[in-house]
Structure formats: structure tokens, C-alpha cells
Design a protein around this motif. Structure first.
Motif, PDB file in Angstrom:
ATOM      1  N   CYS A   1       0.866  -1.168   0.000  1.00 28.69           N
ATOM      2  CA  CYS A   1       0.000   0.000   0.000  1.00 28.69           C
ATOM      3  C   CYS A   1       0.898   1.212   0.000  1.00 28.69           C
ATOM      4  CB  CYS A   1      -0.898   0.003   1.217  1.00 28.69           C
ATOM      5  SG  CYS A   1      -1.755   1.561   1.412  1.00 28.69           S
TER       6      CYS A   1
ATOM      7  N   VAL B   1       0.652   5.900   6.189  1.00 31.38           N
ATOM      8  CA  VAL B   1       0.357   6.841   7.270  1.00 31.38           C
ATOM      9  C   VAL B   1      -0.702   7.868   6.855  1.00 31.38           C
ATOM     10  CG1 VAL B   1       1.328   8.625   8.755  1.00 31.38           C
ATOM     11  CG2 VAL B   1       2.659   6.567   8.264  1.00 31.38           C
ATOM     12  N   LYS B   2      -0.532   8.437   5.683  1.00 27.11           N
ATOM     13  CA  LYS B   2      -1.345   9.593   5.311  1.00 27.11           C
ATOM     14  C   LYS B   2      -2.540   9.173   4.454  1.00 27.11           C
ATOM     15  CE  LYS B   2      -0.590  12.722   2.029  1.00 27.11           C
ATOM     16  NZ  LYS B   2      -0.042  13.797   1.202  1.00 27.11           N
ATOM     17  N   PRO B   3      -3.759   9.563   4.854  1.00 30.74           N
ATOM     18  CA  PRO B   3      -4.921   9.228   4.039  1.00 30.74           C
ATOM     19  C   PRO B   3      -4.986  10.060   2.760  1.00 30.74           C
ATOM     20  CG  PRO B   3      -5.541   9.836   6.296  1.00 30.74           C
ATOM     21  CD  PRO B   3      -4.125  10.254   6.097  1.00 30.74           C
TER      22      PRO B   3
ATOM     23  N   VAL C   1      -7.641  12.028   0.232  1.00 36.87           N
ATOM     24  CA  VAL C   1      -8.955  12.664   0.414  1.00 36.87           C
ATOM     25  C   VAL C   1      -9.863  12.228  -0.745  1.00 36.87           C
ATOM     26  CG1 VAL C   1     -10.183  14.855   0.583  1.00 36.87           C
ATOM     27  CG2 VAL C   1      -7.919  14.603   1.626  1.00 36.87           C
TER      28      VAL C   1
ATOM     29  N   TYR D   1     -11.395   8.147   7.445  1.00 37.74           N
ATOM     30  CA  TYR D   1     -11.122   9.257   8.368  1.00 37.74           C
ATOM     31  C   TYR D   1     -12.143  10.371   8.161  1.00 37.74           C
ATOM     32  CZ  TYR D   1      -8.897  13.591   9.959  1.00 37.74           C
ATOM     33  OH  TYR D   1      -8.641  14.805  10.555  1.00 37.74           O
TER      34      TYR D   1
ATOM     35  N   PHE E   1     -12.869  14.192   9.046  1.00 41.73           N
ATOM     36  CA  PHE E   1     -12.079  15.364   9.418  1.00 41.73           C
ATOM     37  C   PHE E   1     -12.254  15.711  10.894  1.00 41.73           C
ATOM     38  CE2 PHE E   1     -11.183  19.830  10.001  1.00 41.73           C
ATOM     39  CZ  PHE E   1     -10.002  20.006   9.291  1.00 41.73           C
TER      40      PHE E   1
ATOM     41  N   GLY F   1     -11.783  11.310  13.597  1.00 40.65           N
ATOM     42  CA  GLY F   1     -10.957  10.121  13.783  1.00 40.65           C
ATOM     43  C   GLY F   1     -11.135   9.134  12.646  1.00 40.65           C
ATOM     44  N   GLU F   2     -10.548   7.965  12.867  1.00 39.38           N
ATOM     45  CA  GLU F   2     -10.426   6.982  11.801  1.00 39.38           C
ATOM     46  C   GLU F   2     -10.978   5.654  12.285  1.00 39.38           C
ATOM     47  OE1 GLU F   2      -6.735   6.571   8.721  1.00 39.38           O
ATOM     48  OE2 GLU F   2      -6.384   5.905  10.754  1.00 39.38           O
TER      49      GLU F   2
ATOM     50  N   LEU G   1     -13.919  12.751   2.713  1.00 35.57           N
ATOM     51  CA  LEU G   1     -13.366  12.059   3.873  1.00 35.57           C
ATOM     52  C   LEU G   1     -11.979  11.529   3.506  1.00 35.57           C
ATOM     53  CD1 LEU G   1     -14.949   8.527   4.331  1.00 35.57           C
ATOM     54  CD2 LEU G   1     -15.293   9.916   2.320  1.00 35.57           C
ATOM     55  N   GLY G   2     -11.236  11.091   4.522  1.00 31.60           N
ATOM     56  CA  GLY G   2      -9.908  10.547   4.288  1.00 31.60           C
ATOM     57  C   GLY G   2      -9.983   9.032   4.162  1.00 31.60           C
TER      58      GLY G   2
ATOM     59  N   HIS H   1      -5.495   0.758  14.963  1.00 32.89           N
ATOM     60  CA  HIS H   1      -5.194   2.179  14.816  1.00 32.89           C
ATOM     61  C   HIS H   1      -4.429   2.450  13.531  1.00 32.89           C
ATOM     62  CE1 HIS H   1      -5.896   3.942  19.042  1.00 32.89           C
ATOM     63  NE2 HIS H   1      -6.490   2.777  18.981  1.00 32.89           N
TER      64      HIS H   1
ATOM     65  N   ALA I   1      -3.312  -0.119  10.999  1.00 30.90           N
ATOM     66  CA  ALA I   1      -3.605  -1.010   9.872  1.00 30.90           C
ATOM     67  C   ALA I   1      -2.358  -1.586   9.206  1.00 30.90           C
ATOM     68  CB  ALA I   1      -4.511  -0.343   8.827  1.00 30.90           C
ATOM     69  N   VAL I   2      -1.160  -1.228   9.696  1.00 25.33           N
ATOM     70  CA  VAL I   2       0.047  -1.729   9.042  1.00 25.33           C
ATOM     71  C   VAL I   2       1.004  -2.416  10.030  1.00 25.33           C
ATOM     72  CG1 VAL I   2      -0.055  -0.095   7.126  1.00 25.33           C
ATOM     73  CG2 VAL I   2       1.150   0.564   9.213  1.00 25.33           C
TER      74      VAL I   2
ATOM     75  N   TRP J   1       0.480  13.971  10.776  1.00 32.05           N
ATOM     76  CA  TRP J   1       0.108  14.862   9.679  1.00 32.05           C
ATOM     77  C   TRP J   1      -0.862  15.937  10.144  1.00 32.05           C
ATOM     78  CZ3 TRP J   1      -5.060  14.101   9.565  1.00 32.05           C
ATOM     79  CH2 TRP J   1      -5.593  12.809   9.648  1.00 32.05           C
TER      80      TRP J   1
ATOM     81  N   PHE K   1     -10.762  19.105   2.119  1.00 30.08           N
ATOM     82  CA  PHE K   1      -9.626  19.366   3.002  1.00 30.08           C
ATOM     83  C   PHE K   1      -8.380  18.749   2.407  1.00 30.08           C
ATOM     84  CE2 PHE K   1     -11.605  15.476   4.736  1.00 30.08           C
ATOM     85  CZ  PHE K   1     -10.525  14.631   4.909  1.00 30.08           C
TER      86      PHE K   1
ATOM     87  N   ASP L   1      -6.957  11.964  16.938  1.00 23.64           N
ATOM     88  CA  ASP L   1      -7.248  12.968  15.911  1.00 23.64           C
ATOM     89  C   ASP L   1      -7.826  14.179  16.611  1.00 23.64           C
ATOM     90  OD1 ASP L   1      -6.710  11.768  13.203  1.00 23.64           O
ATOM     91  OD2 ASP L   1      -7.860  10.167  14.143  1.00 23.64           O
TER      92      ASP L   1
END
Lengths: 280, 152, 391
Positions: A7, A11-13, A15, A52, A54, A57-58, A96-97, A243, A245-246, C97, C106, C299
């Protein structure tokens, strides 16, 4: 079971935008999302995304759409926590993320040529629905197919119209049961395991795919065992706190396994020892 | 249905699996094929239990009558299963309403006749009890799991 | 790190340790090492050798830690304190982030927290192994996932290892094969389960200076700038003698034979109940452990609700929220949490990373408020292998 795949975004979703929103039951809804621009829409049945909202949370949510369609990413979600309740407020056009897809998948390759028995309870049907799409699309490659689905009540049962349409089309056996009926309910009443006697499959060539509450999965495994379906041919999808996923955050461990990376789909004999230990 | 036909049903029915040839023939003599139309009542809660049913095809809904909600369905019995244990347990009264959901085919046994056979031949009685206790144990376990309200 | 091995050990007089620190600073490194703070030896910035805990040692026992004056002026005459180096690679709190609302959408920007180039001065054998263990967690995990901050910080490390010459009151590196001697990184004899443990420089302390071994090209460059003389054979021998004496004096022992299988098959051992009666589930052991890697994310938004960020924090399998999902908690009891921690560290870790999660540093024993000793717990399970609780 097939292993995870690389993947690009650990770390970063990304959008993404909501394409469609559909209410399923009083507490469950489906979001169809535009897949991220990078990475494409491909996923394997059984995998999940981290969604996620905004500032809120995720949450890990399994993919529940058609893996062969290449359209939007479909997530059926039960609003039970802060994040899922926030997801429930999203409507088409909202953003959403998203990170994913992550995790292992159902053994569609190994199941080829075999009877496939899918046993699910409650929201546990969502991670199995991509399998049903796949099996229908490749119907000739599989033996008998039976879906045993248990829900709390008719109003809690997911995808009823779709399941009944598939049953009417004669492509698979669909056995439905609820714990509490209502006057409109003409299907079975009772625990999902009570449907086993009516399921049409040959135990010696069957593969069992199980997703639901852990107690239900334990009882289901026993029904399969009674009929001679070995643990090596049973697959379960497990839920744990996730939290990252990896495999970094440690929350989802079950014995030596990280449910996010090594699962969520496990061949039962490979997870049995720790699955059966209380509070493992 | 001929005796051969009845024996054929016996051979395929899970409840009678493991029965000796002698007992199979003995039971076949008392088995009577029945058909129930959709919605037909097979048994009514509180009535004397005069029958024991083996289901071949179709579904039977077990339910209890409540003053405010009418008959509340509790459990569904399908092909290869059985309906009724009240015939064996005094005071031999049905505990539930048993209603055909769709067209039901099966075999029925007269309760008094069956009890007498079991009393005369404890080996037969033991076999039937063993099967029945298995059914009861499964239903009890399932009921208890349902009480946990797993899907909440 | 496959640079050629420096031929012979060198000698660094104590008077010139400041030159080494100065060279590192000049090369752009933030030098961190042991210093006295709040009556403990912790890791923090080191500007000169005078920042080191010269003449101090640490007396450690289960649930107990005290500093004491040594009879000499040893620079590294202690064992390990409550800190571990993991705080520099896997910070206790890290913003992953930032997200910002823009119109109806966003954007998410990865955090630009750039780890500095850091020189770690005084890394023990067990700690080198601990870093190697965390490398397996955070770098190229399962061939696919790398923690970006860890990778950057790790790449920028300059590791100056210092061998232990004092056996601690709680540690057991000789059992775990992680110390006190620091093996040459290029020696082939290190077993795979001990992990990689490369260093740039390895020091062995003598009364008047250090025997210096070079383990990397960067280390070679640094010592070249210092112009050090070769160590005399007697100096090398004296260093070896001191480290061997520490190994001899090691009081605690853990039998690691088939440890993985032993613990996996004793998940229902009555000893878990006994230890749960004592354990406070305080998380100290996981916070001081140099290999524990669990974290959780929060978050958060600012008051304008226009800016959000994801913050990662150390978490612990002893925290009540750790294994909770909607509808339940997978490990509600302290017994289950303690068992998870110990069986993960000493058993599942082998399954997951092909290495022990424990390096034998003894921190979890020292900093346990009730003095639970992992070696004692494991030995008790071994002594009654196969016993099961009654329920």
C-alpha cells in the motif's frame, strides 16, 4: 487466504469524495466512495479501508461492494462509535480521508471447484458480500453455493432485496434467519447454526467462510466440524482494535498475529489456538 | 405411501439414522404420511399432544401466543428435523403453536402408540430419547446464544 | 552498513573525549548521552564530557533504583536508566500529519517534523540490540511498510556504543546474548535471532581513556579527524578483562531454551493469576522497555475546527482501552494484559520478527513499582510447565 499487498500510503490518508449514501437499516448505512486517484479501485474481498472523518478520527471498515465492477468503493457501516456516527452524517459530495485497502482476503482461488458455504451474522455480512458478487460473476467455476445469514430482526437484516433476488435467480441457496421475527417475516427464526441442516453442500468438498460475532463463529465452526468440514477449509474474519492497519501500533494482536496485516481473514486452523484462548 | 416408501423416508431422515432394521420396520408400521397446507396449524399450545412429526419438506413455525402480540414465532423447523417432544413428556400437552409456513410433507406418529412401543421396548425408547435429547440440547444452546443478543 | 572494518582498535584519552564530541557537533550532529537529572541517569543533550555522570553508578533491584557515588571517576560506570534511545527514533508523541479545511474539501500534509542528525553516546550492547529489534518493526515491515519518521531518524543516527563494565542489579544480557561485550558488527558469529547491531564506534572504558573500535565508514572518518593512536595490546586486553568481569558478575539468569514454545503452551498457567494479583497495570514496564512499540493515535482539531492533526503517542497493552472495540474488551483482566505483554515479548516476538523482544536490560524489573521480575515469572512457569488453572 491470500496475503496483503503493498500500500503506498501507510500513514497519510488520501482525500476522497462520497458518491452515494444509502440507508440500510435503522443504524446501518452504505457509502459509495470515489476511489483515490492513485492506486486504482482494485481490492480483494475481505480487505478493509481506514476511513477518516475530518477532526473526528479513523475507523477500519471492510469493503462490501463488487470487486469486479471497478466503480466506487462501497462500505456498509454500522453507526456505533464517534467515527462511524460521523461517517453516518456524510452525504454525496462530502469528503473524507481514506487509507487502504489493507489486510488479507477470502480464499477465492482455493475455493474454486468447491462448494462454498458462507455463514454470517449481523454486520458480518458486509465483508462477505464482495465474495457473493465474485461467486456470481464466476458462477461456473464453483460448486454449490449456500449463504446462511442470521440477524437480530427483519429490520436489522442487510441487503434483503438483493439476497432474495439472487435466490430467485437460482444462483445460490440463501437461508435467512432472525432471532426475533415480525408478522412480515416468512423466513426462518432461530440461530444461524439451525440453518445448517437445510444447507445444500457436500462436506468433503466444501469451504466455509465465516464472519460475525465471535460466539457465533465458534458455534458455526462446531457445526462444520460435526459435518466433517475440517478446520483447514474454514476461514474466519476477525475484529480487533486497529489504529494503524500496518502492524505498527500493536493493538490488534492475537497471539503471534497482527489482525490488520496477517488478517482480518484467517484460515481457522492457523488461528485456532489463540482464538480459543480466553482474553488472548 | 407404501411401507417401502415410508422406509425410504426413514433411511434419509436424520432423526432415525442409526436405528436397527427391526426398529425401523416396527416404526414404519405406525408412520402415517401427512401434508399440511401453508398456514395450517399442526398443533396448538395447551392441546393434548397426540402426534410426533418428522418433516420431509417445507417449514414449520413454532410460536407462543401472547395477549398483546398474538402468536410470536420463536423457531423454525425445516426438512430433516422433527416437531414435538410434548408427546413424551407428561402431561403430554403442546408447549407451542406449530404452524406450517409453506406446504409441509412428512410422517406423523400417534403419540400413545409411540409411547407404548417405547415402554415395551426400552432399546427403541432409549434410541428415540437419545435423538430427542440431541435436538433439545441444540435448541437450548441456540436459545441461550440468542439470549446473549449477539448482534446488538 | 557493510563498510570495511577498521584494522586495529585505537585509543582515545579521556582528555580528548571533548574533541570527539566537538567533532560530532561540527559535523552537524546533536550529541545525546547519559546525564544526571532528577536523581537518575537519563539521556539528553551532551555538550561536553562534563555533562556525563562521572563517578556515579546506579544501584538497581526489583522496584528500586538509587544513584551512588563510585570510588572512581568512571565516565560510564552505571548500567542503564529509565530512558531508552527509542525516544529519539519512536518519539513518545509525534504529529503524523496536519489536515486543513479548504472550501468544501480538506488537504492533508505529512508532518514536516524532521528528525535531526543525532549522535548517541553511550549505547549499551543490549541497547544496540534493542534498536535492531525496533528496526525490524518499523523498517520495511513484511516487505511493504516503513514508518517514515523512524526511517529518517534512524538513517541520521551516529551510534557510539560503550561496553558495560558493571553488572546491573536487574539486567541479564548474558542470558539474552546481547552483552555486555559488543560484538564486531562484521563478525559472522552473531546468530540471526540476535539481530543486527551495527555501530559506528564502540568504546571500552579504561581508567585514563577508551579503546575505540570502528564499525563504519562514518566512524572511520570521525576518528581520522581526531588522529588517534593505535591502542596498546595491554589496553585492549585490560578492556576485555573488564567487560568479561562484568559478564561474570551478572547475577540474573534466564533460561531461554524453547522459550517461545514454553510460553505459548502455558497460556492457562496458574502463575498468570498470581502475577496479576501483584501487577498494578501501571504500564511502567512498557514505557521503559527499549523495544515496546505500541502506540495509539488521537485525531484532534483546533478551536476554529479548520485545522486537524493526527498525533501518535506511546500506548501500552496494560492500558484499559488498549484492546477495546465496540461491544467489548478483548482483555478486561490484568491477568490477560500481563500475559499478553510477557508472551508477546518472549514468545510471539519470535513468530513476528524472528528475534526476542527482550534484550535483557532489566528496566522492566527495576521500574516495576511492585518489583515484578520477568525472569522470576518465566522461571516459575518453567518449573511448573504444563500446570493449568482450574476453570
Amino acid at each position: 487466504m491470500e496475503g496483503p499487498r503493498a500500500c503506498p500510503t501507510p500513514v497519510k490518508p488520501a482525500v476522497v469524495r462520497v458518491r452515494d449514501y444509502r440507508r440500510e437499516t435503522h443504524d446501518t448505512f452504505t457509502l459509495v466512495l470515489d476511489p483515490p486517484a492513485t492506486g486504482g479501485a482494485a481490492f480483494r474481498p475481505g480487505q478493509f479501508n481506514m476511513l477518516y472523518v475530518f477532526g473526528v478520527g479513523e475507523a477500519p471498515i471492510s469493503l462490501s461492494g463488487d470487486p469486479g465492477e471497478g466503480g466506487g468503493w462501497v462500505h456498509t457501516i454500522r453507526a456505533v462509535g464517534a467515527v462511524t456516527r460521523a461517517l453516518a452524517r456524510l452525504r454525496p459530495g462530502d469528503v473524507l480521508g481514506l487509507r487502504g485497502p489493507y489486510g488479507s482476503s477470502w480464499p477465492l482461488e482455493n475455493a474454486r471447484g468447491r462448494d462454498v458455504v458462507l455463514v454470517s451474522g449481523g454486520i458480518g455480512l458486509a465483508p462477505l458480500r464482495p465474495v457473493l458478487y465474485h461467486l456470481r460473476r464466476h458462477r461456473a467455476e464453483y460448486g454449490k453455493i449456500a449463504l446462511l445469514y442470521g440477524a437480530r430482526s427483519p429490520a436489522d437484516a442487510l441487503y434483503l432485496d438483493e439476497l432474495r433476488a439472487w435466490r430467485a435467480a437460482g444462483e445460490l441457496q440463501v437461508l435467512l434467519t432472525v432471532d426475533r421475527g415480525d408478522p412480515s417475516w416468512t423466513e426462518s427464526l432461530g440461530l444461524v447454526t439451525a440453518l445448517f441442516d437445510r444447507a445444500d453442500f457436500a462436506p468433503d468438498r466444501a469451504v466455509g467462510l465465516i464472519c460475525g460475532p465471535e460466539i457465533m463463529m465458534r458455534f458455526t465452526q462446531r457445526e462444520f466440524a460435526k459435518r466433517g468440514v475440517a478446520d483447514e477449509r474454514l476461514y474466519v474474519s476477525l475484529e480487533r482494535n486497529m489504529h494503524c492497519a500496518v502492524g505498527f501500533c500493536g493493538h490488534c494482536q492475537l497471539g503471534p498475529s497482527f489482525v490488520c496485516m496477517d488478517g482480518p481473514v484467517f484460515r481457522y486452523d492457523r488461528i485456532r489456538t489463540f482464538f480459543e484462548i480466553r482474553e488472548a | 405411501m407404501t411401507e417401502q416408501g415410508i422406509l425410504g423416508v426413514f433411511a434419509g431422515h436424520k432423526f432415525l439414522s442409526g436405528l436397527s432394521e427391526r426398529h425401523r420396520l416396527l416404526l414404519a408400521a405406525g408412520a402415517r404420511p401427512f401434508t399440511a397446507a401453508p398456514n395450517q396449524l399442526l398443533a396448538k399450545e395447551g392441546d393434548t399432544a397426540r402426534c410426533f412429526y418428522l418433516i420431509q419438506s417445507g417449514h414449520v413455525s413454532l410460536g407462543m401466543h401472547t395477549p398483546d402480540r398474538g402468536v410470536v414465532p420463536i423457531h423454525t423447523v425445516g426438512p430433516g428435523e422433527e416437531v414435538g417432544w410434548s408427546w413424551l413428556v407428561p402431561p403430554h400437552r403442546w408447549q407451542f403453536d406449530c404452524r406450517a409456513v409453506d406446504e409441509v410433507h412428512g410422517l406423523a406418529f400417534d403419540a400413545e402408540w409411540l409411547r407404548e412401543k417405547c415402554e415395551l421396548d426400552h432399546e427403541l425408547g432409549y434410541h428415540l430419547l437419545k435423538q430427542l435429547i440431541g435436538v433439545l440440547a441444540n435448541r437450548l444452546a441456540a436459545t441461550r446464544v440468542q439470549l446473549l443478543d449477539l448482534y446488538k | 552498513m557493510t563498510e570495511p572494518r577498521a584494522a586495529n582498535p585505537l585509543f582515545l584519552p579521556k582528555s580528548r573525549l571533548d574533541d570527539l564530541i566537538g567533532q560530532l557537533a561540527a559535523a552537524g550532529f546533536e550529541v545525546v548521552g547519559p546525564r544526571l537529572e532528577q536523581q537518575a541517569i537519563v539521556y539528553g543533550p551532551i555538550r561536553s564530557a562534563s555533562d556525563l555522570p562521572i563517578g556515579w553508578t546506579d544501584l538497581q533491584g526489583p522496584g528500586s533504583y538509587r544513584l551512588q557515588r563510585r570510588g572512581d571517576e568512571a565516565y560510564f560506570g552505571y548500567v542503564v536508566g529509565p530512558h531508552s534511545w527509542k525516544k529519539y527514533l519512536f518519539p513518545p508523541t509525534l504529529t503524523l500529519w496536519h489536515a486543513r479545511r479548504t472550501g468544501d474539501t480538506f488537504t492533508i500534509e505529512e508532518s514536516n517534523d524532521e528528525p535531526p542528525r543525532r549522535a548517541l553516546l553511550g549505547v549499551r550492547g543490549c541497547e544496540l540490540h534493542a534498536i535492531a529489534v525496533q528496526d525490524r518493526v518499523f523498517l520495511n515491515r513484511a516487505g511493504q511498510f516503513t514508518d517514515p519518521f523512524y526511517a529518517k531518524a534512524r538513517q541520521r543516527l551516529f551510534l557510539i556504543a560503550v561496553e558495560c563494565e558493571t553488572a546491573g542489579g536487574t539486567c541479564f544480557c548474558t542470558s539474552m546474548g546481547t552483552g555486555p561485550q559488543i560484538d564486531d558488527p562484521l563478525d559472522a558469529h552473531s546468530a540471526p535471532r540476535r539481530g543486527r547491531h551495527a555501530y559506528d564506534l564502540a568504546l571500552t572504558e579504561l581508567d585514563d581513556g577508551f579503546v575505540v573500535r570502528v564499525g563504519s565508514a562514518a566512524g572511520q572518518d570521525l576518528v581520522a579527524r581526531l588522529g588517534l593512536a593505535a591502542a596498546a595490546p595491554e589496553q585492549i586486553a585490560e578492556g576485555r578483562r573488564r567487560v568479561a568481569a562484568a559478564a561474570q558478575a551478572m547475577g540474573r539468569w534466564l533460561d531461554t531454551t524453547d522459550l517461545r514454545q514454553l510460553l505459548h503452551r502455558n497460556q492457562e498457567h496458574p502463575r498468570w493469576d498470581a502475577v496479576a494479583d501483584r501487577c498494578l497495570s501501571c504500564t511502567n514496564c512498557t514505557m521503559v522497555c527499549p523495544t515496546c512499540f505500541c502506540s495509539s493515535v488521537a485525531d484532534v482539531t483546533d478551536l476554529s475546527l479548520e485545522n486537524a492533526q493526527r498525533v501518535r503517542k506511546w500506548d501500552s497493552c496494560f492500558n484499559p482501552e488498549f484492546a477495546k472495540v465496540h461491544g467489548g474488551d478483548f482483555r478486561p483482566s490484568i491477568r490477560a494484559r500481563y500475559r499478553q505483554w510477557l508472551t508477546h515479548k518472549f514468545a510471539s516476538w519470535y513468530d513476528q520478527f524472528d528475534v526476542s523482544g527482550c534484550v535483557g536490560c532489566g528496566r522492566c524489573i527495576t521500574w516495576c513499582p511492585v518489583g515484578i521480575d520477568v525472569t522470576e515469572e518465566i522461571n516459575a512457569i518453567r518449573a511448573a510447565d504444563g500446570q493449568r488453572r482450574l476453570d
